[in-house]
Each structure stands twice: as C-alpha cells, then as structure tokens.
Design a protein around this motif. Structure first.
Motif, PDB file in Angstrom:
ATOM      1  N   GLN A  44       0.854  -1.191   0.000  1.00 25.54           N
ATOM      2  CA  GLN A  44       0.000   0.000   0.000  1.00 25.54           C
ATOM      3  C   GLN A  44       0.891   1.243   0.000  1.00 25.54           C
ATOM      4  OE1 GLN A  44      -2.295   0.866   3.570  1.00 25.54           O
ATOM      5  NE2 GLN A  44      -3.946   1.738   2.342  1.00 25.54           N
ATOM      6  N   GLU A  58       3.999   0.153   2.125  1.00 26.53           N
ATOM      7  CA  GLU A  58       4.011  -0.759   3.270  1.00 26.53           C
ATOM      8  C   GLU A  58       3.707  -2.173   2.805  1.00 26.53           C
ATOM      9  OE1 GLU A  58       1.443   0.186   6.608  1.00 26.53           O
ATOM     10  OE2 GLU A  58       2.368  -1.404   7.829  1.00 26.53           O
ATOM     11  N   VAL A  61       1.234  -8.624   4.935  1.00 22.66           N
ATOM     12  CA  VAL A  61       1.169 -10.046   4.628  1.00 22.66           C
ATOM     13  C   VAL A  61      -0.293 -10.482   4.450  1.00 22.66           C
ATOM     14  CG1 VAL A  61       1.155 -10.840   7.051  1.00 22.66           C
ATOM     15  CG2 VAL A  61       2.149 -12.309   5.273  1.00 22.66           C
ATOM     16  N   ARG A  62      -0.505 -11.406   3.522  1.00 24.81           N
ATOM     17  CA  ARG A  62      -1.831 -11.976   3.267  1.00 24.81           C
ATOM     18  C   ARG A  62      -1.690 -13.489   3.166  1.00 24.81           C
ATOM     19  NH1 ARG A  62      -3.033  -7.739   4.660  1.00 24.81           N
ATOM     20  NH2 ARG A  62      -4.310  -6.102   3.713  1.00 24.81           N
ATOM     21  N   VAL A  93       8.565 -12.212   4.913  1.00 26.42           N
ATOM     22  CA  VAL A  93       8.034 -10.922   4.442  1.00 26.42           C
ATOM     23  C   VAL A  93       9.178  -9.954   4.126  1.00 26.42           C
ATOM     24  CG1 VAL A  93       6.621  -8.906   5.049  1.00 26.42           C
ATOM     25  CG2 VAL A  93       5.848 -11.198   5.690  1.00 26.42           C
ATOM     26  N   ASN A 113       6.622  -4.465   8.596  1.00 26.88           N
ATOM     27  CA  ASN A 113       6.205  -4.564  10.001  1.00 26.88           C
ATOM     28  C   ASN A 113       7.009  -5.645  10.709  1.00 26.88           C
ATOM     29  OD1 ASN A 113       3.656  -2.798  10.281  1.00 26.88           O
ATOM     30  ND2 ASN A 113       3.316  -3.946   8.381  1.00 26.88           N
ATOM     31  N   ASP A 175       4.930   2.694  14.802  1.00 28.59           N
ATOM     32  CA  ASP A 175       3.608   2.443  14.190  1.00 28.59           C
ATOM     33  C   ASP A 175       2.501   2.610  15.227  1.00 28.59           C
ATOM     34  OD1 ASP A 175       1.729   1.630  12.314  1.00 28.59           O
ATOM     35  OD2 ASP A 175       2.618  -0.341  11.974  1.00 28.59           O
ATOM     36  N   ASP A 176       1.297   2.900  14.770  1.00 38.55           N
ATOM     37  CA  ASP A 176       0.091   2.953  15.619  1.00 38.55           C
ATOM     38  C   ASP A 176       0.262   3.905  16.792  1.00 38.55           C
ATOM     39  OD1 ASP A 176      -0.695   0.995  13.891  1.00 38.55           O
ATOM     40  OD2 ASP A 176      -0.682  -0.640  15.337  1.00 38.55           O
ATOM     41  N   GLY A 233      -4.728   5.372   7.558  1.00 38.20           N
ATOM     42  CA  GLY A 233      -6.177   5.169   7.576  1.00 38.20           C
ATOM     43  C   GLY A 233      -6.973   6.348   7.042  1.00 38.20           C
ATOM     44  N   GLU A 235      -9.290   7.838   4.590  1.00 38.58           N
ATOM     45  CA  GLU A 235     -10.228   7.168   3.671  1.00 38.58           C
ATOM     46  C   GLU A 235     -10.930   8.118   2.705  1.00 38.58           C
ATOM     47  OE1 GLU A 235     -12.829   5.040   6.308  1.00 38.58           O
ATOM     48  OE2 GLU A 235     -11.377   3.419   6.607  1.00 38.58           O
ATOM     49  N   GLY A 253      -3.628   5.515   3.040  1.00 41.04           N
ATOM     50  CA  GLY A 253      -5.026   5.134   3.263  1.00 41.04           C
ATOM     51  C   GLY A 253      -5.785   4.883   1.974  1.00 41.04           C
ATOM     52  N   TYR A 254      -7.003   4.409   2.155  1.00 35.26           N
ATOM     53  CA  TYR A 254      -7.837   4.028   1.017  1.00 35.26           C
ATOM     54  C   TYR A 254      -8.108   5.199   0.081  1.00 35.26           C
ATOM     55  CZ  TYR A 254      -8.889  -0.282   3.691  1.00 35.26           C
ATOM     56  OH  TYR A 254      -8.816  -1.461   4.387  1.00 35.26           O
ATOM     57  N   PRO A 259      -4.238  -1.815  -0.109  1.00 35.70           N
ATOM     58  CA  PRO A 259      -3.131  -2.747  -0.340  1.00 35.70           C
ATOM     59  C   PRO A 259      -3.446  -3.638  -1.547  1.00 35.70           C
ATOM     60  CG  PRO A 259      -3.767  -2.730   1.977  1.00 35.70           C
ATOM     61  CD  PRO A 259      -4.822  -1.963   1.235  1.00 35.70           C
ATOM     62  N   PRO A 280      -9.353  -4.236   6.307  1.00 32.89           N
ATOM     63  CA  PRO A 280     -10.142  -3.565   7.339  1.00 32.89           C
ATOM     64  C   PRO A 280     -11.236  -2.715   6.688  1.00 32.89           C
ATOM     65  CG  PRO A 280      -7.812  -3.371   7.789  1.00 32.89           C
ATOM     66  CD  PRO A 280      -7.935  -3.978   6.429  1.00 32.89           C
ATOM     67  N   GLU A 281     -12.447  -2.814   7.236  1.00 30.27           N
ATOM     68  CA  GLU A 281     -13.581  -2.078   6.691  1.00 30.27           C
ATOM     69  C   GLU A 281     -13.363  -0.578   6.854  1.00 30.27           C
ATOM     70  OE1 GLU A 281     -16.354  -2.973   5.060  1.00 30.27           O
ATOM     71  OE2 GLU A 281     -15.380  -4.932   4.976  1.00 30.27           O
TER      72      GLU A 281
HETATM   73  P1  C2E Z   1      -0.556  -1.823  10.520  1.00 29.09           P
HETATM   74  O1  C2E Z   1       0.891  -2.099  10.406  1.00 29.09           O
HETATM   75  O2  C2E Z   1      -0.958  -0.648  11.334  1.00 29.09           O
HETATM   76  O3  C2E Z   1      -1.075  -1.693   9.013  1.00 29.09           O
HETATM   77  C1  C2E Z   1      -2.084  -0.823   8.585  1.00 29.09           C
HETATM   78  C2  C2E Z   1      -3.405  -1.531   8.465  1.00 29.09           C
HETATM   79  O4  C2E Z   1      -4.410  -0.567   8.115  1.00 29.09           O
HETATM   80  C3  C2E Z   1      -3.449  -2.586   7.353  1.00 29.09           C
HETATM   81  O5  C2E Z   1      -4.329  -3.639   7.759  1.00 29.09           O
HETATM   82  C4  C2E Z   1      -4.064  -1.799   6.188  1.00 29.09           C
HETATM   83  O6  C2E Z   1      -4.693  -2.644   5.239  1.00 29.09           O
HETATM   84  C5  C2E Z   1      -5.071  -0.969   6.932  1.00 29.09           C
HETATM   85  N1  C2E Z   1      -5.456   0.252   6.223  1.00 29.09           N
HETATM   86  C6  C2E Z   1      -4.705   1.024   5.401  1.00 29.09           C
HETATM   87  N2  C2E Z   1      -5.395   2.089   4.963  1.00 29.09           N
HETATM   88  C7  C2E Z   1      -6.632   2.002   5.516  1.00 29.09           C
HETATM   89  C8  C2E Z   1      -7.824   2.819   5.431  1.00 29.09           C
HETATM   90  O7  C2E Z   1      -7.875   3.872   4.783  1.00 29.09           O
HETATM   91  N3  C2E Z   1      -8.916   2.389   6.156  1.00 29.09           N
HETATM   92  C9  C2E Z   1      -8.895   1.250   6.902  1.00 29.09           C
HETATM   93  N4  C2E Z   1     -10.010   0.917   7.543  1.00 29.09           N
HETATM   94  N5  C2E Z   1      -7.799   0.461   7.002  1.00 29.09           N
HETATM   95  C10 C2E Z   1      -6.679   0.837   6.317  1.00 29.09           C
HETATM   96  P2  C2E Z   1      -3.954  -5.186   7.537  1.00 29.09           P
HETATM   97  O8  C2E Z   1      -3.235  -5.343   6.231  1.00 29.09           O
HETATM   98  O9  C2E Z   1      -5.189  -5.995   7.763  1.00 29.09           O
HETATM   99  O10 C2E Z   1      -2.917  -5.465   8.689  1.00 29.09           O
HETATM  100  C11 C2E Z   1      -3.314  -5.360  10.035  1.00 29.09           C
HETATM  101  C12 C2E Z   1      -2.138  -5.397  10.958  1.00 29.09           C
HETATM  102  O11 C2E Z   1      -1.516  -6.688  10.885  1.00 29.09           O
HETATM  103  C13 C2E Z   1      -1.034  -4.410  10.620  1.00 29.09           C
HETATM  104  O12 C2E Z   1      -1.350  -3.108  11.119  1.00 29.09           O
HETATM  105  C14 C2E Z   1       0.144  -5.046  11.308  1.00 29.09           C
HETATM  106  O13 C2E Z   1       0.119  -4.734  12.689  1.00 29.09           O
HETATM  107  C15 C2E Z   1      -0.154  -6.526  11.122  1.00 29.09           C
HETATM  108  N6  C2E Z   1       0.626  -7.013   9.968  1.00 29.09           N
HETATM  109  C16 C2E Z   1       0.346  -6.984   8.647  1.00 29.09           C
HETATM  110  N7  C2E Z   1       1.355  -7.530   7.918  1.00 29.09           N
HETATM  111  C17 C2E Z   1       2.306  -7.896   8.817  1.00 29.09           C
HETATM  112  C18 C2E Z   1       3.601  -8.501   8.700  1.00 29.09           C
HETATM  113  O14 C2E Z   1       4.117  -8.793   7.604  1.00 29.09           O
HETATM  114  N8  C2E Z   1       4.283  -8.723   9.869  1.00 29.09           N
HETATM  115  C19 C2E Z   1       3.768  -8.387  11.096  1.00 29.09           C
HETATM  116  N9  C2E Z   1       4.492  -8.644  12.194  1.00 29.09           N
HETATM  117  N10 C2E Z   1       2.572  -7.806  11.228  1.00 29.09           N
HETATM  118  C20 C2E Z   1       1.854  -7.558  10.105  1.00 29.09           C
END
Ligand code: C2E
Ligand code: MG
Ligand code: MG
Ligand code: MG
Length: 284
Positions: A44, A58, A61-62, A93, A113, A175-176, A233, A235, A253-254, A259, A280-281
């Motif tokens: 993304q 960024e 992983v899927r 990754v 990440n 992050d976060d 995030g 949107e 963000g979206y 992604p 994420p919705e």
């Molecule tokens: P994160 O690192 O904070 O990643 C951002 C998350 O926000 C991603 O969710 C992304 O798809 C989502 N996002 C981006 N833009 C928007 C938006 O505009 N609106 C909304 N609602 N969501 C948005 P994702 O891909 O489901 O990943 C969730 C979390 O899982 C990540 O949060 C991260 O903590 C973890 N993750 C994902 N990939 C990896 C990885 O390869 N390794 C590790 N350790 N953790 C990962």
C-alpha cells in the motif's frame, strides 16, 4: 456456574474448539510456510502530503488458507507470535519485500512490520542483512515498523536491536502511535525516524475536534523533533483535507489506494476469487 451445568459444558466446549482452531491454524500456517503456498505480500503506497509522490510502500502479509479462504493478518499474526513461527514469517516478508522493492522504478522505500515478539533477541539485524544481500536493495530504502507494545518489557534488548537496524542504514518507524500507554515516553526511548499516527485518530478527525487536536499535536511534535509524521487510515477526501491542514508529512489510506498484490502475484490472487481479500472495513 450459576446458569447451570449445561451452560458450563457449552462454555467448555466452545473453549475447546477455540483452542483446537488455534492449533489447526498454527499447523496450517506452518505447512503454508514450508510449501510456500498461499502466502502473499501486498503493498500500500504512502504518499508525500505536499507533492503526492509515493515515498514508500508498506508490505502487508496476506494468507489464503486451503479450505478457509483468506485469513486476516489480525487473526494469523497473533497465532504466529504465540507459536514461534513469527521469526520465520517475518523473515519471509522481509525477504519478499526487499526483492519486490528493487523492481520499483520510482525507488520508493519499502516499509516492513516487525512484531514485538521478533525484537530483543538479536535476530533483526541478521534478518535485515540477509534480505538486503539477497535482493541488492540499498539499506536506506528499507523502513522497519514497530508498534508501541514492542517497547514494553525487554526494553534494553529491543533498543539494541532497533539501533542495529539503524546502524545498517534502515529507518525505524513507530507504528500505531497514540494507541499504547504513555506514547510520548516512547519517543524518548529511541530516536525514531518516523511516527505513524494511528488510523483511529485520523478517521475521526473530521467529526471529532478532540481527534483532530491529537493529530495536529502529533504533527507539530514531529516538526519540532524533525521527525516525519504519517497519517494512516485516511479514507475520504474530507479526511485528506483535514490531515493536510494540520500538517502531517505523509499520508496512507484508502483515499489513495488499498493494499494490492504485485503485478507478478495479481493473476494468482485473481484465480483465488472465491471471496474478497480481507481488508479492514472503512469506517462509516
Ligand atoms: P498496521 O501495520 O498498522 O497496518 C495498517 C493496516 O491498516 C493494514 O491492515 C491496512 O490494510 C489498513 N489500512 C490502510 N489504509 C486504511 C484505510 O484507509 N482504512 C482502513 N479501515 N484500514 C486501512 P492489515 O493489512 O489488515 O494489517 C493489520 C495489521 O496486521 C497491521 O497493522 C500489522 O500490525 C499486522 N501485519 C500486517 N502484515 C504484517 C507482517 O508482515 N508482519 C507483522 N508482524 N505484522 C503484520
Ligand atoms: Mg504498519
Ligand atoms: Mg499502523
Ligand atoms: Mg496496526
């Protein structure tokens, strides 16, 4: 207990099946990693607020499970963390992300990440060196994202690992930001190159003045510290306008892009069209 024996049994049953589901997921994840099956890395873009150029992407992983279909990282990353698979998953990754990034014509950086569980063990620097050497990616094109929870507990060992990553030439990103306890104190523990303001503040910034104030305060803080601030995030165009006004350096963000798989993976992902990939919705 008060509700009678039947309820207790039902509860026990549910616990048991939940534990079993975790065990199954762990075994399946291990098999997926062994066979290199069903695991993908999506990307993304992260965009410069002023120029709208892509500065980084960024890696997210899927996993497409053989019978369950797409499983969200929010579900399987914790399973990997609890089972010791996270170091291998993390290395997978990191390796994939570096190999993909060398292909990018725009020379954008790649953000990976790293889980709290991967830190403090002296394993991050070797994993980074391996991935950089295998891909030929320049170290300054790599960003390592860690969440605030990584800084709890084994603090000294974690900081040692982050410093090693920095010494190799990677950027280290918090992050976060704002979701953990004592967020500000984390900025004192390690000189982060970048702060990502959590999407929960960003998404509410338009309708809630307190959230807008938090985003503005973090953007100001970043400017004073000379640290890049990313709003994640974002949107909608209204949110984008609001975030730009408070002066965040970068936006993810979206509103720009979701992604997505690499061109090389797109056909394989499209062939798995049994259901949509979990994202994420958007907030309503
Ligand atoms: P994160 O690192 O904070 O990643 C951002 C998350 O926000 C991603 O969710 C992304 O798809 C989502 N996002 C981006 N833009 C928007 C938006 O505009 N609106 C909304 N609602 N969501 C948005 P994702 O891909 O489901 O990943 C969730 C979390 O899982 C990540 O949060 C991260 O903590 C973890 N993750 C994902 N990939 C990896 C990885 O390869 N390794 C590790 N350790 N953790 C990962
Ligand atoms: Mg992240
Ligand atoms: Mg985040
Ligand atoms: Mg997150």
């Amino acid at each position: 207990k008060g509700a009678g024996k039947g309820i207790a049994c039902l509860f026990e049953h549910e616990m048991e099946s939940r534990v079993q589901a975790h065990v199954d997921l762990e075994a399946d994840l291990r098999a997926a990693m062994d066979g290199d099956e069903g695991l993908f890395v999506f990307y993304q873009p992260i965009v410069d607020a002023a120029s709208e150029q892509v500065t980084a992407r960024e890696a997210l992983v899927r996993w497409h499970h053989g019978t369950r279909g797409w499983v969200s990282p929010a579900e399987f990353v914790p399973v990997a963390e609890a089972s010791g698979l996270i170091d291998r998953l993390g290395a997978f990754v990191l390796d994939r992300a570096c190999r993909d990034a060398v292909q990018w014509a725009d020379q954008a950086r790649v953000a990976v990440n790293v889980s709290a569980v991967q830190l403090g063990k002296g394993l991050l620097a070797p994993a980074i060196r391996t991935a950089l050497a295998a891909s030929g990616l320049a170290p300054n094109r790599l960003e390592i994202e860690v969440t605030e929870t990584a800084l709890l507990g084994e603090e000294g060992a974690v900081i040692h690992d982050l410093r090693e990553a920095r010494d190799i030439g990677a950027r280290v990103v918090l992050d976060d930001f704002g979701t953990g306890y004592s967020s500000l104190s984390h900025l004192r523990i390690f000189p982060f190159d970048k702060i990502k303001i959590d999407g929960s503040f960003v998404r509410d910034a338009v309708k809630r003045p307190d959230c807008a104030a938090v985003v503005r305060a973090v953007a100001d803080l970043g400017r004073r510290l000379g640290v890049t601030t990313v709003a994640e995030g974002v949107e909608t165009p209204a949110q984008l306008e609001c975030i730009r006004a408070v002066g965040c350096t970068e936006i993810q963000g979206y509103v720009y892009a979701r992604p997505a798989p690499t061109a090389g993976d797109a056909a394989r992902v499209a062939a798995l069209n049994d259901e949509p990939v979990p994202m994420p919705e958007p907030s309503r």
